[in-house]
Design a protein around this motif. Structure first.
Motif, PDB file in Angstrom:
ATOM      1  N   THR A 230      28.693  41.915  -2.529  1.00 14.05           N
ATOM      2  CA  THR A 230      28.090  40.839  -1.750  1.00 14.05           C
ATOM      3  C   THR A 230      28.090  41.213  -0.275  1.00 14.05           C
ATOM      4  N   GLY A 231      27.139  40.663   0.435  1.00 13.61           N
ATOM      5  CA  GLY A 231      27.143  40.789   1.890  1.00 13.61           C
ATOM      6  C   GLY A 231      26.371  41.966   2.417  1.00 13.61           C
ATOM      7  N   MET A 232      26.031  41.874   3.709  1.00  8.61           N
ATOM      8  CA  MET A 232      25.417  43.024   4.365  1.00  8.61           C
ATOM      9  C   MET A 232      26.501  44.066   4.554  1.00  8.61           C
ATOM     10  N   VAL A 233      26.229  45.308   4.202  1.00  9.53           N
ATOM     11  CA  VAL A 233      27.259  46.336   4.291  1.00  9.53           C
ATOM     12  C   VAL A 233      27.369  46.768   5.752  1.00  9.53           C
TER      13      VAL A 233
ATOM     14  N   TYR B 243      33.375  52.404  -5.296  1.00 12.32           N
ATOM     15  CA  TYR B 243      32.387  52.862  -6.284  1.00 12.32           C
ATOM     16  C   TYR B 243      32.877  54.142  -6.958  1.00 12.32           C
ATOM     17  N   ALA B 244      33.456  55.042  -6.173  1.00 13.06           N
ATOM     18  CA  ALA B 244      33.947  56.297  -6.736  1.00 13.06           C
ATOM     19  C   ALA B 244      35.099  56.049  -7.704  1.00 13.06           C
TER      20      ALA B 244
ATOM     21  N   VAL C 197      26.044  48.284 -11.202  1.00 11.09           N
ATOM     22  CA  VAL C 197      26.238  47.751  -9.855  1.00 11.09           C
ATOM     23  C   VAL C 197      25.196  46.668  -9.608  1.00 11.09           C
ATOM     24  N   ALA C 198      25.661  45.509  -9.177  1.00 10.30           N
ATOM     25  CA  ALA C 198      24.732  44.427  -8.870  1.00 10.30           C
ATOM     26  C   ALA C 198      24.774  44.140  -7.379  1.00 10.30           C
ATOM     27  N   ALA C 199      23.595  44.139  -6.744  1.00 13.83           N
ATOM     28  CA  ALA C 199      23.497  43.713  -5.348  1.00 13.83           C
ATOM     29  C   ALA C 199      23.353  42.207  -5.377  1.00 13.83           C
ATOM     30  N   PHE C 200      24.336  41.540  -4.796  1.00 10.88           N
ATOM     31  CA  PHE C 200      24.475  40.103  -4.988  1.00 10.88           C
ATOM     32  C   PHE C 200      24.095  39.370  -3.712  1.00 10.88           C
ATOM     33  N   GLY C 201      23.023  38.599  -3.776  1.00 15.62           N
ATOM     34  CA  GLY C 201      22.608  37.830  -2.597  1.00 15.62           C
ATOM     35  C   GLY C 201      21.657  38.616  -1.706  1.00 15.62           C
ATOM     36  N   SER C 202      20.930  37.878  -0.884  1.00 16.02           N
ATOM     37  CA  SER C 202      19.889  38.493  -0.052  1.00 16.02           C
ATOM     38  C   SER C 202      20.450  39.565   0.877  1.00 16.02           C
ATOM     39  N   CYS C 203      21.658  39.349   1.388  1.00 15.57           N
ATOM     40  CA  CYS C 203      22.226  40.296   2.355  1.00 15.57           C
ATOM     41  C   CYS C 203      22.400  41.673   1.741  1.00 15.57           C
ATOM     42  N   ALA C 204      22.963  41.722   0.528  1.00 22.46           N
ATOM     43  CA  ALA C 204      23.216  43.011  -0.099  1.00 22.46           C
ATOM     44  C   ALA C 204      21.904  43.689  -0.481  1.00 22.46           C
ATOM     45  N   ILE C 205      20.876  42.883  -0.813  1.00 22.36           N
ATOM     46  CA  ILE C 205      19.616  43.453  -1.237  1.00 22.36           C
ATOM     47  C   ILE C 205      18.874  44.074  -0.055  1.00 22.36           C
TER      48      ILE C 205
ATOM     49  N   ASP D  98      21.366  49.599  -1.648  1.00 23.58           N
ATOM     50  CA  ASP D  98      20.823  50.652  -2.516  1.00 23.58           C
ATOM     51  C   ASP D  98      20.541  51.952  -1.760  1.00 23.58           C
ATOM     52  N   LYS D  99      20.712  51.930  -0.460  1.00 18.74           N
ATOM     53  CA  LYS D  99      20.617  53.173   0.307  1.00 18.74           C
ATOM     54  C   LYS D  99      21.870  54.020   0.080  1.00 18.74           C
ATOM     55  N   HIS D 100      22.965  53.356  -0.277  1.00 17.72           N
ATOM     56  CA  HIS D 100      24.249  54.055  -0.340  1.00 17.72           C
ATOM     57  C   HIS D 100      24.723  54.335  -1.761  1.00 17.72           C
ATOM     58  N   ILE D 101      24.578  53.367  -2.657  1.00 17.21           N
ATOM     59  CA  ILE D 101      24.984  53.591  -4.048  1.00 17.21           C
ATOM     60  C   ILE D 101      23.861  53.085  -4.966  1.00 17.21           C
ATOM     61  N   PRO D 102      23.740  53.696  -6.170  1.00 17.13           N
ATOM     62  CA  PRO D 102      22.669  53.246  -7.074  1.00 17.13           C
ATOM     63  C   PRO D 102      22.906  51.808  -7.536  1.00 17.13           C
TER      64      PRO D 102
END
Lengths: 397, 145
Positions: free
Chosen positions: B61-64, B76-77, B85-93, B109-113
């Motif tokens: 969740t959240g903007m990274v 993630y590692a 992996v689920a991008a949760f909420g508008s910020c993460a997307i 999704d720039k950083h992890i699949p």
């Protein structure tokens, strides 16, 4: 037996205790905590700077997203700051609606804390029950504002949606039911031998320390500091209705839980009175239009569930503010953990750290370092930069 | 045979680890809300776990932001693969309104699949459950299981 050497227990940044990422360094001697170091900054998003690039109509939406739990408190303080700067008087109906939404949020936030506190103690029954009774509150929020959280209800000059006449009786019915459940929950928690044994005398914050650390909200009020912006600097509808400020003196975690539970009951009282008062006011009169952007500075204060939220805005006559500053209550409350955990056992540290209802995303600050670990902006640099900016804007001395 | 067991274990009881990558807490409390009596996803075997090493599904969740990015990559590692992996909420997307922030490190999704996107600010609990169902479908389609 050899003397115990101090050891460090690292907690975080990602740990199962709290939802957000933060880093605690507990130094312990055997079971006893002797030092706590708190490192924050994992949640910093730079709201103050973002606000300076948004128009006055957009800012409430931005500050709403500072914190999802107190997502009315920040817009509340924000619109008050803008109204203060632009000299706008809001219509009474809007003031009542603001208070209603604010108090609904307080109930859901306190129940949320109670549930999580139970969860941190490993007492999941409390969690499930508290959150079960939180759902009707969220539903009321959805009925009034259109969303469960992030209400987008406030705008400079008033509110966006009215509470219509027909909505009031069903809302009052839900409140009656909620009141019963809250009483049940309060009695259950206050009578529970497990919670008494686990929370009483744990993480005591004395009144002197509470004042020294400038704690606010339930954290301060549980330690005997009678501080509540709703009473001290009344705004919206808070001085037109009857309600009490809850102050206890014990200062332990149990007192903090008790303050929050009793405040929930006060909140339902406030909402009920506000809803009754709405009946006598003309419908639809909820917005005093903001015609000109402010050319002055203004401050807004609101008692969030965690304490006082403070917003400062400086306008220059354009659509964008020149300076925007936010201070959330957790900024002071989290720091008071330093003394509250001292001398307690490691097992009690978890609940003591959570007892101030910390909200890290409200309060994050950052310090910038270069790749070699050198601090880029020291205190003196920041003071100099701030003075230069003030001089450029043509103010200050 | 082992393959069948692995797939069954993943699809029938998804263990979730929740990564708060500088959110506003709203998505986070709504995730916890899913576990409580109103929605109670635990009846489907979905459990919130305290360690990424036990997780099948990462809810980010959240903007990274720049500080937390490093820790998100590490979490993630640490997660055993295959994981969803689920991008949760508008910020993460997408970063939402924080694209203007000086501390924004780019969408997740720039950083992890990322396998599943759950939109909304915050997503409604119903949308979250739908997202988890999509995640399970995704696991079923994985070839190397």
């Amino acid at each position: 037996m050899a003397e115990l050497e101090p050891r460090v227990i690292p907690i975080g940044p990602f740990h199962p205790l709290q939802e957000e990422a933060e880093y605690f360094k507990l130094t312990v001697e055997g079971e006893k905590v002797i030092h706590l170091d708190i490192q924050l900054g994992y949640m910093h998003r730079g709201h103050g700077k973002i606000c300076e690039g948004k128009t006055y109509d957009q800012i409430p939406f931005v500050v709403e997203r500072i914190c999802g739990i107190c997502s009315t408190s920040h817009p509340f303080a924000c619109v008050q700051a803008i109204e203060d700067a632009a000299n706008i008087e809001i219509p009474p109906r809007a003031a009542y609606i603001r208070s209603i939404v604010g108090e609904l949020e307080r109930i859901h936030s306190h129940l949320l804390w109670l549930g999580l506190a139970g969860h941190f103690l490993g007492y999941n029954t409390v969690w499930m029950w508290a959150w079960k009774y939180r759902e009707p509150v969220l539903e009321m929020c959805e009925v009034i504002t259109g969303n469960r959280n992030h209400y987008a209800m406030f705008k400079p000059g008033g509110v966006r949606r009215d509470i219509e006449e027909g909505m009031i009786p069903p809302l009052l019915q839900v409140l009656d039911k909620l009141d019963k459940k809250l009483w049940m929950l309060t009695k259950a928690v206050l009578d529970d031998p497990v919670l008494h044994a686990r929370l009483e005398g744990v993480g005591i914050l004395t009144k002197e320390k509470a004042i020294e650390y400038s704690t606010e909200g339930p954290t301060g009020r549980a330690s005997g500091v009678a501080i509540d912006v709703r009473k001290d600097d009344p705004h919206a509808a808070y001085d037109w209705i009857e309600w009490e400020e809850i102050v206890l003196t014990e200062g332990d975690v149990f007192a903090k839980a008790k303050v929050r539970l009793l405040e929930c009951l006060e909140s339902t009282k406030i909402i009920r009175q506000c809803l009754e008062k709405l009946k006598g006011l003309p419908e639809g009169d909820i917005d005093a239009k903001m015609t000109d952007p402010p050319d002055d500075e203004g401050v807004g204060r609101y008692e969030a569930p965690r304490g006082e939220v403070f917003h400062y805005v400086k306008g220059n006559g354009s659509m964008y503010p020149e300076r925007y500053k936010i201070r959330a209550p957790s900024y002071m409350n989290i720091k008071s953990n330093e003394v509250a955990v001292l001398g307690g056992s490691v097992a009690d540290a978890a609940i003591t750290l959570a007892a101030v209802d910390p909200c890290y995303c409200c309060t994050e600050r950052i310090a910038a370092f270069d790749t070699k670990g050198k601090l880029l902006h020291t205190w003196d640099d920041l003071v100099r930069l701030s003075r230069e900016k003030t001089a450029k804007m043509g103010g200050g001395s | 045979m082992l393959k069948g067991i692995k797939k069954g274990a993943l699809t029938r009881s998804l263990w979730v680890y929740h990564v708060a990558a500088s959110p506003c807490n709203n998505c986070d409390i709504e995730i916890l809300d899913l576990l409580t009596p109103r929605f109670d996803v635990e009846r489907f075997g979905i459990l919130l776990t305290g360690s990424p090493r036990h997780a099948d599904l990462l809810l980010v969740t959240g903007m990274v932001n720049k500080k937390v990015l490093d820790r998100v990559l590490r979490v993630y590692a640490e997660t055993p693969k295959p994981c969803v992996v689920a991008a949760f909420g508008s910020c993460a997307i997408s970063g939402d309104l924080f694209v203007d922030s000086y501390n924004f490190a780019g969408p997740l999704d720039k950083h992890i699949p990322v396998d599943v996107y759950i939109g909304g600010c915050p997503p409604k609990p119903e949308a979250m459950i739908l997202g988890v169902v999509r995640a399970i479908e995704k696991v079923k389609k994985l070839k190397d299981l």
